[in-house]
Every structure is written in C-alpha cells, then in structure tokens.
Design a protein around this motif. Structure first.
Motif, PDB file in Angstrom:
ATOM      1  N   ASN A   1      -4.134  10.117  -6.874  1.00  0.00           N
ATOM      2  CA  ASN A   1      -2.531   9.892  -7.034  1.00  0.00           C
ATOM      3  C   ASN A   1      -1.714   8.818  -6.323  1.00  0.00           C
ATOM      4  N   GLU A   2      -2.312   8.552  -5.319  1.00  0.00           N
ATOM      5  CA  GLU A   2      -1.407   7.915  -4.405  1.00  0.00           C
ATOM      6  C   GLU A   2      -2.339   7.672  -2.922  1.00  0.00           C
TER       7      GLU A   2
ATOM      8  N   ILE B   1      -5.066   5.190   6.996  1.00  0.00           N
ATOM      9  CA  ILE B   1      -4.885   4.951   5.531  1.00  0.00           C
ATOM     10  C   ILE B   1      -5.362   6.278   5.176  1.00  0.00           C
ATOM     11  N   ASN B   2      -4.415   7.046   4.246  1.00  0.00           N
ATOM     12  CA  ASN B   2      -4.941   8.340   3.638  1.00  0.00           C
ATOM     13  C   ASN B   2      -4.725   8.306   1.998  1.00  0.00           C
ATOM     14  N   ILE B   3      -5.546   8.626   1.333  1.00  0.00           N
ATOM     15  CA  ILE B   3      -5.687   8.665  -0.152  1.00  0.00           C
ATOM     16  C   ILE B   3      -5.587  10.170  -0.785  1.00  0.00           C
ATOM     17  N   ASP B   4      -4.687  10.430  -1.567  1.00  0.00           N
ATOM     18  CA  ASP B   4      -4.443  11.747  -2.227  1.00  0.00           C
ATOM     19  C   ASP B   4      -4.996  11.613  -3.568  1.00  0.00           C
TER      20      ASP B   4
ATOM     21  N   LEU C   1       0.894  -1.343  -0.017  1.00  0.00           N
ATOM     22  CA  LEU C   1       0.132  -0.020   0.035  1.00  0.00           C
ATOM     23  C   LEU C   1       0.725   1.257  -0.133  1.00  0.00           C
ATOM     24  N   ASN C   2       2.194   1.192   0.217  1.00  0.00           N
ATOM     25  CA  ASN C   2       2.807   2.240   0.332  1.00  0.00           C
ATOM     26  C   ASN C   2       3.893   2.691  -0.852  1.00  0.00           C
TER      27      ASN C   2
ATOM     28  N   HIS D   1       2.723  -0.254  -6.680  1.00  0.00           N
ATOM     29  CA  HIS D   1       1.393  -1.210  -6.361  1.00  0.00           C
ATOM     30  C   HIS D   1       0.148  -0.178  -6.190  1.00  0.00           C
ATOM     31  N   PHE D   2       0.400   1.077  -6.013  1.00  0.00           N
ATOM     32  CA  PHE D   2      -0.893   2.074  -5.885  1.00  0.00           C
ATOM     33  C   PHE D   2      -1.680   1.914  -7.377  1.00  0.00           C
TER      34      PHE D   2
END
Length: 435
Positions: free
Chosen positions: A335-336, A320-323, A137-138, A142-143
């Motif tokens: 993006n990420e 978990i944070n999503i950009d 996930l990092n 993979h994202f």
C-alpha cells in the motif's frame, strides 16, 4: 556517540492539510523521548515533563539529567531547525569536541544543512536529503510508480492529476471490489484517505471516511478533489479497496553502506468506535512482531527487501517502513512506503534495549492507545498497586510510552509478554485497572 533526536514529525508529508501544532502526530515528544540515551539532545515540538524523563531514565538505566530537551512549542520544521536561536543553542550543546550523530524522523534539506552548520561528519545520504530526495519516497503517487517499477504486487489503481482523471479512475477501478480508496499525495495515519463505495458506508481501515457512490461520478470526483488536493499535491491515488485478513508493516534501516537491515514488523489493531456516528475506526495500537503465516511472511520479506534495496540504490539512507495487507482471498498487496520512523520503531527500540537483539524470538509487544487517559503519577501508582510495571527480572509488564496532558487521548502504553496470549492477559489486567 551522543545523538540529536529531531522530532520533525509535523511536516507536510506527515500531516497533509492537517498542519496544526496541536495535532496528535506533532505532539509525539513524549513517546519519542524513549529514543534518548545518556547525553542526548531532543529537538521537540513540545516540552517533555521532567517526571516522565525521570521515569524513562530509571527504566532504561541512565541519568535523565544528562538529556536536554530543546523545544519552542511549535512544529520542528527546517525553518525552526535553522533559526538563529535554535542553531546557537545546538552549537553550544554540541561544541565540546565529542562526535555527534543526527537521528531525525525525516531526512530533509534542513537536516542536511544543519549537519553542515554543526560540523557533524558528513554521512552517506546527506546529498540526497539536501535535494529533497526523500520526497520521492513519501508521496503516494511516487510509491505506485516506484513499486510498479520494482515489480511489487499492488492493488489495481492509478494516479490522477486532474478532477477529470479522478472521475475516470474511479469508474475504472470501482468494479474490482465495489469500493475504491482515494489517497492524498501527502498524509499519514489515513488522515488523507477517503473510501468510495457502492456498498454500505461503514468505517473502513486506512480511511477517515466512507462515501456513497451515486450516478454522477464526475460530480463526486469534483467533491473529492476539493477535499484532498492542495497546492502541495502532485495528484491523487485511486486504488481498488480490498478487505484484509492481515494489515502489517515491515521496517528497515539503510546504513551508510547502502545495505537495508531488517528491523521489525508489526500488525495494526483497529476496532469500531463506540460512537455509531463516527466515520473512522479506532486505532488500538500495534502487535509486534507481525504474526503472519510463514509463506506470507517470506513473500512479504522478499518483495519489501527489493523495494528497500531500490530506495538505497537511488541514494536514501535512514529508516524506511513499508505497509502491506493480505486480502481475505489470500493475495499480498503493498500500500505505501514511508522514508521515516515507523509507528512501531519506539516499541522495537525499547524491546531491543531491554530484552536484547532477537527479542522477537521469545517475546512479543503490543502498543495501546485506546486506554482511559490519566496523569503520569496516577498511572504509575496503578501499575505499582496491580504489579503491572515492567519487570527486569521477568522481562514482562507495562511501560508508559506517552502521557502528555495536552492531548485528549494522552495515554499510550507498551505491553511486553513472553507470548501473545500472555501479553493479552497483561493487557486485560491493565484495562481493568485503568477503567
């Protein structure tokens, strides 16, 4: 239940090839000390000043003398956590029979092993962490794989495993907007990203540098590969770069039940550097919550929750944070993803503790990093003289998130106001007072 706050922010995932114990990302013990409550233990890469802990405890309403900071002036890696002296000290601190919980930035194999060695009750997600599941996930490569599988809207792009593939990806995706961004597999804060453009080489959000694309793209690809790829790399990501109308994130916490709970959102604030030779934009801070148009906010929540649910299904538990961005043409692209604390989590935690759950219905917050540095005593004195201190009576004002004298730009503040305009008014008074 007391907790062990583990500031393992200086991992390969956070730093890429910038793994220095003096890098600002690693020196976050002060701002993350705000997570502390009565009786907690903080495992930090740096010592935290007692005066700062005193200010924190007075603001949040607990005895700071009950908080223990365990530091050795080095990165908090798995090796550090499991070293004999650190493990012995943690056993002494937690051996009183009371139940404890862990709060690491990253859930790593070392954190999972530490839980076992300290006899902390097993929680869902430890087996996943023990097998380096968070690596899925990092990493930027993979994202794109996970997000594409989940059907999220992505910028045109691809994963390159060799310099030759990188050159082909640049040639393929450059025509979309005239600019591509090349992302290091492991990195944070834009430190591992480069933009390549046919246009002007001006600083761009999310990138440490913008380079001109000439006729010899294979040669440029070789240069970029040498600059970004390393032994830990699983490849580089190449994406078409889009100008943005909104840059924001959405943060979730996945509990033991595997259900993602939405925590907070925020917008990223950047500005041009006063130095015309600078290749990067200046990080001003974050606006919390993100002020998005309703339809955009709903679409972003819909897609981000699907991705958060996917990460829960494969076994991850934790923050978990999503950009994402909204392009100037109105399109939403992601993006990420980062399986760790988000940059705004401290501000969200403070606001929730001071103002209550649902604070975003009636208050906003803004973090500020581009303010002149000064010692804590001087900053607090100025806040008092200008009546800018956060007030429990009015629920507005300024808090000092960090004031680490070992950093050049060591001051970070949190501004809280009833409205965005009110927060900007307080911010303007703060800047004038510190000028």
């Amino acid at each position: 239940m007391p907790k062990i706050i583990i500031l393992n922010v200086g991992t390969a995932h956070a730093l890429g090839d910038h793994a220095s114990s003096t890098h600002p990302i690693t020196r976050s013990g002060w701002r993350h000390a705000w997570f502390a409550e009565q009786g907690d233990v903080i495992v930090s890469p740096v010592a935290v000043d007692e005066d700062f802990l005193g200010y924190l405890g007075e603001t949040m309403g607990f005895d700071p003398g009950t908080v223990t900071v365990l530091s050795r002036d080095r990165l908090v890696t798995d090796e550090f956590l499991l070293s004999g002296d650190v493990l012995e000290e943690l056993r002494e601190l937690t051996g009183g029979g009371s139940p404890w919980r862990l709060m690491p930035c990253f859930w790593t194999p070392g954190v999972a092993e530490l839980a076992s060695l300290l006899g902390i009750d097993a929680r869902a997600g430890l087996a996943f962490a023990d097998q380096r599941g968070s690596d899925l996930l990092n990493r930027k490569t993979h994202f794109r794989q996970l997000a594409a599988g989940a059907g999220l809207p992505l910028p045109q792009g691809s994963v390159a495993r060799t310099p030759r593939e990188l050159a082909r990806a640049i040639e393929r995706h450059l025509p979309c907007t005239g600019t591509v961004i090349v992302k290091q597999d492991d990195g944070a804060g834009g430190l591992g990203n480069l933009c390549l453009t046919r246009g002007e080489t001006t600083p761009l959000p999310g990138s440490r540098e913008t380079r001109k694309v000439g006729e010899d793209i294979p040669a440029l690809a070789d240069e970029v590969w040498a600059a970004l790829a390393d032994d830990l790399s699983h490849g580089l990501v190449v994406e078409s770069y889009h100008a943005s109308a909104y840059q924001f994130y959405l943060e979730y916490a996945i509990g033991d039940d595997g259900v993602p709970a939405f925590l907070d959102s925020g917008e990223i604030r950047l500005r041009p550097d006063s130095d015309p030779e600078s290749t990067e934009l200046v990080w001003v801070g974050l606006d919390i919550p993100a002020a998005l148009p309703p339809a955009l906010a709903a679409e972003a929540m819909h897609h981000s929750l699907r991705l958060a649910s996917l990460t829960a299904q494969i076994g991850y538990r934790g923050h978990i944070n999503i950009d994402a961005i909204a392009t100037t043409s109105g399109d939403l692209v992601f993006n990420e993803i980062n399986a760790r604390w988000g940059g705004g989590l401290v501000a969200h935690s403070i606001c929730e503790r001071l103002l209550g759950k649902g604070y975003a219905d009636h208050h906003v917050a803004a973090t500020l990093r581009d303010v002149p540095p000064a010692p804590l005593e001087a900053v607090l004195r100025t806040l008092g003289e200008e009546q800018l201190h956060f007030s429990h009576d009015t629920s507005e004002g300024v808090l000092v998130l960090a004031c680490d004298p070992l950093l050049v730009n060591n001051l970070e503040c949190l501004v809280v106001g009833a409205t965005r305009d009110r927060a900007r008014e307080i911010e303007a008074r703060l800047r004038k007072a510190l000028a």
